[in-house]
Design an enzyme around this catalytic site. Sequence first.
Site, short mmCIF file in Angstrom:
data_model
loop_
_atom_site.label_atom_id
_atom_site.label_comp_id
_atom_site.label_asym_id
_atom_site.label_seq_id
_atom_site.Cartn_x
_atom_site.Cartn_y
_atom_site.Cartn_z
N ALA A 113 0.85 -1.20 0.00
CA ALA A 113 0.00 0.00 0.00
C ALA A 113 0.88 1.25 0.00
O ALA A 113 1.21 1.79 1.05
CB ALA A 113 -0.93 0.00 1.21
N GLY A 135 30.19 19.59 -15.31
CA GLY A 135 30.85 18.61 -16.18
C GLY A 135 31.27 17.38 -15.40
O GLY A 135 30.55 16.93 -14.50
N GLU A 142 5.78 11.39 0.16
CA GLU A 142 4.57 12.18 0.49
C GLU A 142 3.65 12.32 -0.73
O GLU A 142 3.01 13.34 -0.93
CB GLU A 142 4.93 13.52 1.13
CG GLU A 142 5.67 13.27 2.45
CD GLU A 142 5.48 14.31 3.52
OE1 GLU A 142 4.55 15.12 3.43
OE2 GLU A 142 6.29 14.28 4.47
N THR A 172 3.58 10.52 -4.90
CA THR A 172 4.32 10.69 -6.15
C THR A 172 3.74 11.87 -6.94
O THR A 172 2.64 12.35 -6.65
CB THR A 172 4.18 9.43 -7.03
OG1 THR A 172 2.78 9.24 -7.29
CG2 THR A 172 4.76 8.20 -6.37
N GLU A 224 2.45 11.64 -9.71
CA GLU A 224 1.19 11.15 -10.29
C GLU A 224 0.04 11.33 -9.29
O GLU A 224 -1.08 11.67 -9.68
CB GLU A 224 1.35 9.69 -10.71
CG GLU A 224 2.30 9.46 -11.90
CD GLU A 224 3.79 9.72 -11.58
OE1 GLU A 224 4.20 9.60 -10.41
OE2 GLU A 224 4.53 10.06 -12.52
N1 CAA Z 1 -8.29 15.54 3.46
C1 CAA Z 1 -9.34 14.95 4.06
N2 CAA Z 1 -10.01 13.90 3.52
C2 CAA Z 1 -9.57 13.44 2.33
C3 CAA Z 1 -8.48 14.01 1.65
C4 CAA Z 1 -7.84 15.12 2.24
N3 CAA Z 1 -6.81 15.71 1.65
N4 CAA Z 1 -8.29 13.33 0.49
C5 CAA Z 1 -9.21 12.37 0.44
N5 CAA Z 1 -10.01 12.44 1.55
C6 CAA Z 1 -11.16 11.62 1.87
C7 CAA Z 1 -12.16 11.65 0.72
O1 CAA Z 1 -13.03 12.75 0.83
C8 CAA Z 1 -12.89 10.33 0.90
O2 CAA Z 1 -13.84 10.49 1.93
P1 CAA Z 1 -15.33 9.89 1.75
O3 CAA Z 1 -15.13 8.39 1.60
O4 CAA Z 1 -16.04 10.26 3.02
O5 CAA Z 1 -15.91 10.51 0.52
C9 CAA Z 1 -11.79 9.40 1.45
O6 CAA Z 1 -10.77 10.25 1.99
C10 CAA Z 1 -11.20 8.54 0.36
O7 CAA Z 1 -10.73 9.41 -0.65
P2 CAA Z 1 -10.37 8.90 -2.11
O8 CAA Z 1 -11.50 8.05 -2.61
O9 CAA Z 1 -9.93 10.07 -2.91
O10 CAA Z 1 -9.14 7.94 -1.77
P3 CAA Z 1 -8.30 7.00 -2.72
O11 CAA Z 1 -8.19 5.69 -2.06
O12 CAA Z 1 -8.80 7.08 -4.12
O13 CAA Z 1 -6.82 7.66 -2.63
C11 CAA Z 1 -5.01 9.18 -3.11
C12 CAA Z 1 -6.53 8.94 -3.04
C13 CAA Z 1 -4.88 10.67 -3.38
C14 CAA Z 1 -4.34 8.37 -4.21
C15 CAA Z 1 -4.36 8.82 -1.74
O14 CAA Z 1 -4.39 7.43 -1.50
C16 CAA Z 1 -2.94 9.29 -1.64
O15 CAA Z 1 -2.70 10.46 -1.32
N6 CAA Z 1 -1.94 8.37 -1.86
C17 CAA Z 1 -0.54 8.68 -1.66
C18 CAA Z 1 -0.15 8.37 -0.26
C19 CAA Z 1 1.06 9.15 0.17
O16 CAA Z 1 1.19 10.34 -0.04
N7 CAA Z 1 1.95 8.45 0.87
C20 CAA Z 1 3.09 9.07 1.42
C21 CAA Z 1 3.47 8.34 2.65
S1 CAA Z 1 4.04 9.36 3.94
C22 CAA Z 1 5.60 9.81 3.52
O17 CAA Z 1 6.08 9.65 2.44
C23 CAA Z 1 6.26 10.53 4.63
C24 CAA Z 1 7.69 10.30 4.68
O18 CAA Z 1 8.13 9.46 5.41
C25 CAA Z 1 8.60 11.17 3.91
#
Ligand code: CAA
Length: 378
Positions: free
Chosen positions: A129, A338, A362, A364, A366
């Site tokens: 995930a 270079g 945090e 990608t 995409e």
């Molecule tokens: N704030 C609050 N709620 C949010 C939100 C936000 N920014 N974005 C989505 N939600 C809510 C939605 O409203 C939705 O709520 P409902 O079910 O009540 O309608 C729920 O969350 C699900 O939203 P999506 O259907 O949009 O979710 P999804 O499964 O399709 O995923 C995604 C969307 C944008 C791809 C998300 O999974 C994502 O951001 N993925 C990337 C994860 C990430 O950034 N990981 C980084 C790890 S941490 C890290 O890297 C730190 C480090 O150590 C450097």
Amino acid sequence: MDFNQTEEQSLIRSMIREFAQTEVAPKAAELDENERFPVETMQRLAELDLTGMTLPREYGGAGLDYISYAIVIEELSRACASTALILAVHTLAGIPLYQFGTEEQRKKWLPKLVNYELLGAFALTEPGAGTDAGSLQATAVLDQSEYVLNGTKTFITNGAEAGLFIVMALTEQGVGTKGISAFLVEKGTPGLSVGKHERKMGMRGSSTTELVLKNCRIPRENLLGKEGQGFKIAMAALDSGRISIAAQSVGIAQACIDESVNYAKERIQFKRPLAANQAIQWMLAEMETDVNAARLLTYEAAHLKETGAPVSNHSAMAKLFASVIAERCASKAVQIHGGYGYVKDFAVERLYRDARVLQIYEGTSEVQKMVIAGHLLR
Ligand code: CAA
């Protein structure tokens, strides 16, 4: 948005720049080489009140605005991106604790994050995930007064040193992201251990590890927010976190300009400095323009965050753009140097490697585009 910095923001910039250039930059190459966590610098950042920068004063924080926070991360990244990353992820852990924590949770943990008794980490990602963060498999089962956590988290920044983890796990199966909850897990809790240490291309002064949860029992009071709110808590935290990655990108790109300008003035080829060639001047001009545009997007997102306005879209745009320009500037900086840009004697070799992950962690590039397009098309 006011384009002028406040007096406080200017003071913070000169203070952090002086600190970063004198105490942080000289160590950057050694941290990278030895994959060493900057213990002494993190302690100094705590002494400078920067380990609880954005947290309110009532919990011991500095109560600084988000533009000031972006400035601090930018100037630190300009000196050492690993050090800035450690601080950014520590800050990322404090954001949901403050935003969603009960008063007891805030009083118990925020002062410890602020005074750096505990380093923070954020445990969302799992082997299966990553971008699809909502498909995580770790579980949290309520057993009387305790939750029992099981699962493996991966790519956890600060994993080896952190004292407090924000852990996302499933409390209900089969309901998608609505089954995810967030928990506060302290280092030393039986059943919590640090797994594999990743050996990385860049950001080598910061640790990235697995986090293993095996029948890890935590008090019921360590649930952050409500059951089922964990995904939204994580996404809201990342909305703020992405501003800091944009700021990191600006700092790395600025360092690429600094190094390139110096080198272009000093390096003599064909009996004149490199800087006398229009090919080099054009590269520098493009880098400068890119960095300015990225900085403005970053400060705009930080400004919106400060006003309390929705920030997902703007933090995604800032991170998307700034992370791309960081890699582009790093590539040009290596080109200007270079052959010397390809060896470790020059900082641009490290900057090029450090810049690559900005388009990955945090969320990608995409993912940022999914967020931005989602706002356009809703
Ligand atoms: N704030 C609050 N709620 C949010 C939100 C936000 N920014 N974005 C989505 N939600 C809510 C939605 O409203 C939705 O709520 P409902 O079910 O009540 O309608 C729920 O969350 C699900 O939203 P999506 O259907 O949009 O979710 P999804 O499964 O399709 O995923 C995604 C969307 C944008 C791809 C998300 O999974 C994502 O951001 N993925 C990337 C994860 C990430 O950034 N990981 C980084 C790890 S941490 C890290 O890297 C730190 C480090 O150590 C450097």
